[in-house]
Design a protein around this motif. Structure first.
Motif, PDB file in Angstrom:
ATOM      1  N   GLN A 143       0.862  -1.293  -0.024  1.00 48.24           N
ATOM      2  CA  GLN A 143      -0.124  -0.165  -0.164  1.00 48.24           C
ATOM      3  C   GLN A 143       0.902   1.196   0.122  1.00 48.24           C
ATOM      4  O   GLN A 143       0.540   2.340  -0.608  1.00 48.24           O
ATOM      5  N   SER A 146       2.456   1.515  -3.431  1.00 47.65           N
ATOM      6  CA  SER A 146       1.378   1.910  -4.654  1.00 47.65           C
ATOM      7  C   SER A 146       0.997   3.281  -4.335  1.00 47.65           C
ATOM      8  O   SER A 146       0.542   3.842  -5.395  1.00 47.65           O
ATOM      9  N   SER A 147       0.768   3.719  -3.070  1.00 47.19           N
ATOM     10  CA  SER A 147       0.559   5.353  -2.945  1.00 47.19           C
ATOM     11  C   SER A 147       1.485   6.209  -3.674  1.00 47.19           C
ATOM     12  O   SER A 147       1.105   7.440  -3.851  1.00 47.19           O
TER      13      SER A 147
ATOM     14  N   LYS B  44     -10.815   1.036   1.875  1.00 44.45           N
ATOM     15  CA  LYS B  44      -9.398   0.737   1.134  1.00 44.45           C
ATOM     16  C   LYS B  44      -9.064  -0.922   1.501  1.00 44.45           C
ATOM     17  O   LYS B  44      -8.725  -1.507   0.749  1.00 44.45           O
ATOM     18  N   TRP B  48      -8.065  -4.020  -1.008  1.00 47.07           N
ATOM     19  CA  TRP B  48      -6.744  -4.453  -0.967  1.00 47.07           C
ATOM     20  C   TRP B  48      -7.292  -6.069  -0.819  1.00 47.07           C
ATOM     21  O   TRP B  48      -6.098  -6.814  -1.394  1.00 47.07           O
ATOM     22  N   ASN B  68      -6.483   5.982  -1.684  1.00 45.20           N
ATOM     23  CA  ASN B  68      -6.113   6.363  -0.509  1.00 45.20           C
ATOM     24  C   ASN B  68      -7.286   7.007   0.401  1.00 45.20           C
ATOM     25  O   ASN B  68      -8.287   6.953  -0.381  1.00 45.20           O
ATOM     26  N   GLN B 134       0.799   5.668   6.396  1.00 43.17           N
ATOM     27  CA  GLN B 134       0.417   4.332   6.454  1.00 43.17           C
ATOM     28  C   GLN B 134       0.032   3.788   7.877  1.00 43.17           C
ATOM     29  O   GLN B 134      -0.753   2.922   8.158  1.00 43.17           O
TER      30      GLN B 134
END
Lengths: 160, 139
Positions: A143, A146-147, B44, B48, B68, B134
């Motif tokens: 993640q 990917s961002s 999100k 995934w 995001n 994150q």
């Protein structure tokens, strides 16, 4: 005297016929709706008619389609005037730029900082991941990278 | 519909159904790029999960899922590190000096987004700085 009586009768009949011919708002509205539905450029437009005034609303793709909606509605029998409240649909935002260069390298360094067993290389926008990672950490790392929107991620990690 | 869009149809459908805003799907050099802003962290995570189901362990390298979580200034976020403190840094980068910490599970306030990776936040002590997005889950 008789003549004038007849004349009144004729006027009366004529007026009945005249008003009888006047299309109903709901019928005019249905006709416009039907016409719009048959034209691919105008499927987003709608019309409501009141007292012969057609009010157009909805979204169409460009100014030409707005003009077309107005002229199409004007051509329908029973429409006295047109209020054109249609709007042009804003174009979709462009896709975000694919990251390359130093921003991507720096971003990848940040993303892998907490995973010391992961090695990452960046070449022309392509991020290649080698080394080992826990399966539960894999989505987090993927993640983060990917961002950054790289061109591609080559995941060659060994999953523990 | 391209072969890639077909492969990830379930994912694209789920993104549309979840009202991901500014959803953008484009294909560059046989890689599908999907970007947008999800209303919540759950959306999100769900996307995934679907990605992992279609392409186990994300091995093929034919998708960049750049979705995001939307969060405006003033949003409260929970620190979701594994167990450690989250560093708050002077600037957006791990090369920047640490100016504060936020504990695992603590609540911080989002001030602005430097980018999708680094958010300017304020912790419970009032320390301001950049933290890695994150590890932040908007509440």
């Amino acid at each position: 005297m008789k003549f004038s009586k007849n004349l009144i009768a004729v006027f009366f009949m004529a007026s009945v016929l005249f008003f009888g011919c006047k299309p109903k708002d709901s019928d005019v509205q249905a006709k416009i709706t039907e016409k719009f539905a048959s034209m691919p450029e105008l499927t987003g437009a709608t019309a409501s008619v009141s007292g012969g005034v057609a009010t157009l609303s909805g979204e169409v793709k460009d100014d030409a389609a707005r003009t077309l909606a107005e002229s199409t509605a004007k051509d329908i029998k029973g429409v006295k005037s047109v209020t054109n409240n249609t709007t042009v649909t804003p174009p979709p935002p462009p896709p975000p730029a694919i990251a390359t260069g130093t921003d991507l390298s720096k971003g990848v360094t940040d993303a892998t900082k907490d995973f010391p067993a992961v090695k990452a290389t960046v070449d022309n926008g392509v991020v290649t991941l080698t080394g080992t990672i826990k399966r539960s950490d894999l989505p987090k790392l993927m993640q983060s990278i990917s961002s950054l929107n790289p061109a591609k991620i080559n995941n060659q990690l060994t999953i523990k | 519909m391209s072969a890639l869009q077909d492969k990830y149809k379930e994912l694209l459908d789920a993104a549309t159904a979840a009202d991901v805003s500014n959803l953008n799907v484009s294909e560059v050099n046989n890689v599908l790029h999907v970007s947008g802003e999800a209303a919540s962290g759950e959306t999100k995570d769900k996307l995934w999960d679907i990605y992992n189901k279609i392409d186990p362990d994300y091995r093929t390298g034919d998708l960049i899922l750049d979705v995001n979580v939307a969060a405006g200034a003033g949003t409260k976020a929970t620190v979701t590190t594994d167990s450690t403190n989250l560093n708050i840094r002077k600037g957006p980068g791990t090369d920047q000096p640490i100016v504060g910490k936020a504990a695992h599970g603590a609540t911080v306030t989002l001030l602005s987004k430097a980018n999708d990776q680094w958010w300017l936040i304020k912790n419970e002590n009032g320390d301001e700085g950049y933290a890695y997005a994150q590890y932040l889950s908007p509440q």
